[in-house]
Write a protein that holds these residues in place. Structure first.
Motif, mmCIF file in Angstrom:
data_model
loop_
_atom_site.group_PDB
_atom_site.id
_atom_site.type_symbol
_atom_site.label_atom_id
_atom_site.label_comp_id
_atom_site.label_asym_id
_atom_site.label_seq_id
_atom_site.Cartn_x
_atom_site.Cartn_y
_atom_site.Cartn_z
ATOM 1 N N ARG A 92 22.063 76.858 37.852
ATOM 2 C CA ARG A 92 22.086 75.879 36.765
ATOM 3 C C ARG A 92 21.394 76.455 35.534
ATOM 4 N N ILE A 93 21.952 76.165 34.390
ATOM 5 C CA ILE A 93 21.399 76.649 33.129
ATOM 6 C C ILE A 93 20.128 75.863 32.811
ATOM 7 N N THR A 94 19.063 76.597 32.566
ATOM 8 C CA THR A 94 17.784 75.958 32.248
ATOM 9 C C THR A 94 17.441 76.025 30.760
ATOM 10 N N LEU A 110 20.766 84.782 25.245
ATOM 11 C CA LEU A 110 21.797 83.778 24.987
ATOM 12 C C LEU A 110 21.524 82.496 25.769
ATOM 13 N N PHE A 111 21.339 82.613 27.077
ATOM 14 C CA PHE A 111 20.972 81.461 27.900
ATOM 15 C C PHE A 111 20.313 81.965 29.175
ATOM 16 N N THR A 112 19.690 81.052 29.901
ATOM 17 C CA THR A 112 18.937 81.403 31.112
ATOM 18 C C THR A 112 19.376 80.522 32.266
ATOM 19 N N VAL A 113 19.527 81.147 33.432
ATOM 20 C CA VAL A 113 19.878 80.444 34.669
ATOM 21 C C VAL A 113 18.610 80.285 35.500
ATOM 22 N N ASP A 114 18.534 79.214 36.299
ATOM 23 C CA ASP A 114 17.377 78.950 37.146
ATOM 24 C C ASP A 114 17.055 80.180 37.995
ATOM 25 N N THR A 240 19.437 86.514 35.654
ATOM 26 C CA THR A 240 19.302 85.094 35.329
ATOM 27 C C THR A 240 19.077 84.873 33.836
ATOM 28 N N THR A 241 18.660 85.938 33.138
ATOM 29 C CA THR A 241 18.537 85.882 31.678
ATOM 30 C C THR A 241 19.706 86.645 31.080
ATOM 31 N N VAL A 258 22.349 72.539 28.843
ATOM 32 C CA VAL A 258 21.304 72.680 29.855
ATOM 33 C C VAL A 258 21.645 71.788 31.049
ATOM 34 N N GLY A 259 21.471 72.336 32.261
ATOM 35 C CA GLY A 259 21.797 71.603 33.479
ATOM 36 C C GLY A 259 23.182 71.881 33.997
ATOM 37 N N GLN A 260 23.997 72.555 33.210
ATOM 38 C CA GLN A 260 25.349 72.897 33.639
ATOM 39 C C GLN A 260 25.282 74.004 34.681
ATOM 40 N N PHE A 261 26.083 73.873 35.733
ATOM 41 C CA PHE A 261 26.113 74.887 36.792
ATOM 42 C C PHE A 261 27.174 75.919 36.450
ATOM 43 N N VAL A 262 26.792 77.181 36.543
ATOM 44 C CA VAL A 262 27.727 78.274 36.285
ATOM 45 C C VAL A 262 27.836 79.123 37.544
#
Length: 387
Positions: A92-94, A110-114, A240-241, A258-262
């Protein structure tokens, strides 16, 4: 005839004249007009009438002969490299650090995953690595023990051999009994078997150490495997980053929340590399006769009509657009019609102005200087080429 008709009786008396006196006619003298002189025929008029068509023909011939050097097309578009951003780590995107149309540099987040599950996996890999190293130390100790067992076995064989030799000598003198002789021989055979087993133990311990008892701990196969698993866990944690692979502009990122599962490998959004710009021009096949890589060209974008860009022909496509279509044309039928094909030509934009906003997909007009003119037709001799 009377000048006045009969009048009413009540009218006063009027003197009536029978006829008017004739008017005096004065003769008019008309001047004589001399005859017009005969016009002389002159050839200059015809030369003047033919001069304009001849000038037009000569001008058109000159333009045709000296033309053909510059090949133009409006079937062209500006292109920039587009990278699909994906996450190699599922989760999930944190945190989302960019927005749509944001400008980023290479390495920007760009974005971070849990990352918590991947930290746990890394801790497990570290524990497995420590256990593998401990196992190698145990194998090294087992090898030393096998060597000690062989030394003991060798001593037992020497002692049994001495006992057997003494029993044989006594038996030859008739002093020792047959049972004592047999027991000495059995002890010797047993000692030799134990020595053989000790040697096998050494070979097994050496094989467990990779054939080299002096091998470094971190070069043992089991430790190498544990190290690879640990590196894989560390790599997964680093993924994850998600960072920008190159500088450019983010596109289609408005749906990332944020909270979206990839899932691993699923496209998230795109990144347009604004630093890598080229133009793809589709020229007619008849325009490629003298075109080759390295020739200079001028590009005009519809967005900036008064701002020309210099470019260089980088490559000419491997085939026509129809050849690479989903359903290529089949020209084996009898109703085939010849159609001029187009071949893509890639042009590299030389040092684009950073102050000009170039966007992929912009319409462009391209003029390539082939350096070769049409020249005179062969009916006038060998065709000439003007550089």
């Amino acid at each position: 005839m009377n000048a006045v008709s009969k009048m009413d009786n009540s009218a006063p008396d009027v003197k009536v004249l029978d006829e008017a006196p004739p008017l005096a006619m004065t003769p008019v003298q008309v001047p004589e007009i001399p005859p017009a002189p005969k016009k002389k025929r002159r050839g200059g008029r015809f030369l003047l009438m033919a001069a304009l068509p001849l000038a037009l023909i000569a001008g058109g011939a000159y333009v045709w002969v000296t033309g053909g050097r510059y090949q133009e097309t409006e079937n062209a578009n500006l292109r920039q490299a587009r990278v699909t951003i994906t996450s190699e780590a599922a989760g999930r995107i944190t945190d989302v650090s960019v927005a749509d149309n944001a400008i980023v540099k290479a390495g920007d987040v760009l974005f971070t995953v849990d990352a918590e599950p991947y930290r746990i996996a890394l801790s497990q890999a570290d524990a497995s690595l420590a256990a593998a190293r401990l196992s190698v130390e145990q194998l090294r100790a087992a090898y030393s023990q096998a060597i000690a067992q062989e030394s003991i076995a060798i001593g037992e064989v020497d002692y049994a051999q001495a006992q057997f030799d003494r029993a044989t000598d006594l038996a030859g003198k008739g002093i020792n009994t047959q049972s004592a002789f047999d027991e000495a021989r059995r002890d010797l055979d047993k000692a030799r078997e134990e020595q053989t087993a000790a040697r096998q133990g050494i070979a097994s311990a050496r094989a467990a150490l990779g054939g080299d008892p002096d091998i470094e701990t971190d070069k043992h196969p089991a430790v190498l495997q544990a190290l690879a698993a640990r590196d894989k866990a560390a790599y997964d944690l680093a993924q994850t980053t998600v960072r920008a692979p190159a500088g450019g502009m983010v596109a289609q990122a408005s749906s990332v929340k944020v909270g979206q599962f990839v899932a691993a490998g699923t496209p998230v959004f795109s990144l347009v590399e604004t630093g890598d710009t080229w133009v793809e021009a589709n020229f007619k096949e008849t325009q490629l006769t003298h075109m080759k890589p390295g020739q200079s060209a001028d590009i005009t974008l519809d967005t900036y009509p008064g701002r020309p860009f210099h470019a260089t022909v980088q490559s000419i496509g491997a085939g026509t657009g129809a050849e690479f279509s989903l359903l290529p044309a089949q020209n084996a039928t009898g109703n085939w019609v010849k159609v001029t094909q187009r071949i893509p030509v890639r042009l590299k934009v030389d040092d684009p102005d950073a102050s000009v906003a170039l966007r992929t997909g912009m319409s462009a007009s391209v003029t390539v200087d082939t350096g070769v003119s049409r020249g005179w037709p062969k009916i006038f001799g060998t065709a000439s080429a003007a550089e």
